[in-house]
Design a protein around this motif. Sequence first.
Motif, PDB file in Angstrom:
ATOM      1  N   ASP A 157       0.833  -1.212   0.000  1.00 15.66           N
ATOM      2  CA  ASP A 157       0.000   0.000   0.000  1.00 15.66           C
ATOM      3  C   ASP A 157       0.866   1.259   0.000  1.00 15.66           C
ATOM      4  N   VAL A 158       1.909   1.269   0.814  1.00 12.65           N
ATOM      5  CA  VAL A 158       2.800   2.437   0.865  1.00 12.65           C
ATOM      6  C   VAL A 158       3.518   2.619  -0.468  1.00 12.65           C
ATOM      7  N   VAL A 159       3.914   1.512  -1.092  1.00 15.30           N
ATOM      8  CA  VAL A 159       4.525   1.601  -2.421  1.00 15.30           C
ATOM      9  C   VAL A 159       3.548   2.250  -3.397  1.00 15.30           C
ATOM     10  N   GLY A 160       2.277   1.858  -3.323  1.00 13.48           N
ATOM     11  CA  GLY A 160       1.262   2.446  -4.192  1.00 13.48           C
ATOM     12  C   GLY A 160       1.106   3.939  -3.966  1.00 13.48           C
ATOM     13  N   MET A 212       4.238   5.804  -5.318  1.00 21.04           N
ATOM     14  CA  MET A 212       4.261   5.953  -6.771  1.00 21.04           C
ATOM     15  C   MET A 212       3.268   7.015  -7.233  1.00 21.04           C
ATOM     16  N   LYS A 213       2.165   7.147  -6.514  1.00 23.95           N
ATOM     17  CA  LYS A 213       1.198   8.207  -6.827  1.00 23.95           C
ATOM     18  C   LYS A 213       1.850   9.575  -6.648  1.00 23.95           C
ATOM     19  N   LEU A 214       2.602   9.741  -5.570  1.00 22.38           N
ATOM     20  CA  LEU A 214       3.312  11.002  -5.327  1.00 22.38           C
ATOM     21  C   LEU A 214       4.445  11.196  -6.325  1.00 22.38           C
ATOM     22  N   ARG A 215       5.152  10.107  -6.629  1.00 20.89           N
ATOM     23  CA  ARG A 215       6.274  10.174  -7.572  1.00 20.89           C
ATOM     24  C   ARG A 215       5.810  10.685  -8.934  1.00 20.89           C
ATOM     25  N   ASN A 216       4.600  10.339  -9.316  1.00 22.74           N
ATOM     26  CA  ASN A 216       4.088  10.720 -10.636  1.00 22.74           C
ATOM     27  C   ASN A 216       3.399  12.088 -10.651  1.00 22.74           C
TER      28      ASN A 216
END
Length: 313
Positions: free
Chosen positions: A117-120, A123-127
């Motif tokens: 979940d944290v990875v998800g 990645m939302k923030l990264r994009n």
Amino acid sequence: MKIRNLLLVFSLLVTSLLCAQEESEVELNTETGTLKGSLVIPEAEAKFPVVLIIPGSGPTDRNGNNPMMSNNSLQMLAKGLAEQGIASLRIDKRGIAASGSAVSKEEDLRFETYIDDVVGWAMKLRNDPRFSELIIAGHSEGSLIGMIASERVKAEKFISLAGTGRPAADILREQLSSQPPGVTLMTNPILDSLEMGRTVDNVNPMLNALFRPSVQPYLISWFKYDPAEEIAKLDCPVLILQGTTDIQVQVEDAEFMAAVNPNFRKEILEGMNHVLKEAPADRMENLKTYNDPTLPLKEGLLNILVSFIHQNK
């Protein structure tokens, strides 16, 4: 006098503009439900760093609260960062608060679920083009989740806030050792079994809060991780922050993690407890701060965090 008053008004206006911020509800859709969090954005023209804040163990929500306590520590953290031009996303873990519906059965939850979940979220923030760099900050149990996720997404920086430096089973043994001997006679064999990957069928009802059958698969998945081993895998800047009056995690835990890499930055705050507030060592007085949302964060905490986030920019 009029000029002095104008200067004061101008100063207050500038401060207000610098501290301006916007908070909005954000969602992360997963195969098994929608997760929710609060994104706090400072008003700025240029890109700014963003900190993903992971709450601690149990039913702790995005603000650092649970049904038994309210201290708003993580909410205060987000506000303080925004006042220094740093965005943040604080999240309700799967199964907790606004993300409660994302878990159908407790027995299906695993420690790896939280990591995924944290990875998800990361990645939302990264994009998101508004952000210049991604920092992951985990509080308590969230520290271990955060460091593993940081390695997977290659976060620019990682912050451990009152994170344990030893496997969770060792921490539980230490915490339970303060209970009457009859309690540890019951709990130690359960912990031994779970560490070996075996569930326990007959649990005394008085221990259900910790060892009910439906939570045992999660504990097994959690116990296999050693924070000192996991944090050693990170090659990004790391800040390990711990308070001296924390009655849940010891200063030694910070030292265990810091010892694996001489480049890691370790900060020990005198008089800071587990919920990041000023507190005495006395247990009962310390616990009172867990339920005081008016008490500010420990003085100096935000300065350390901001300095670390802005380093090497």
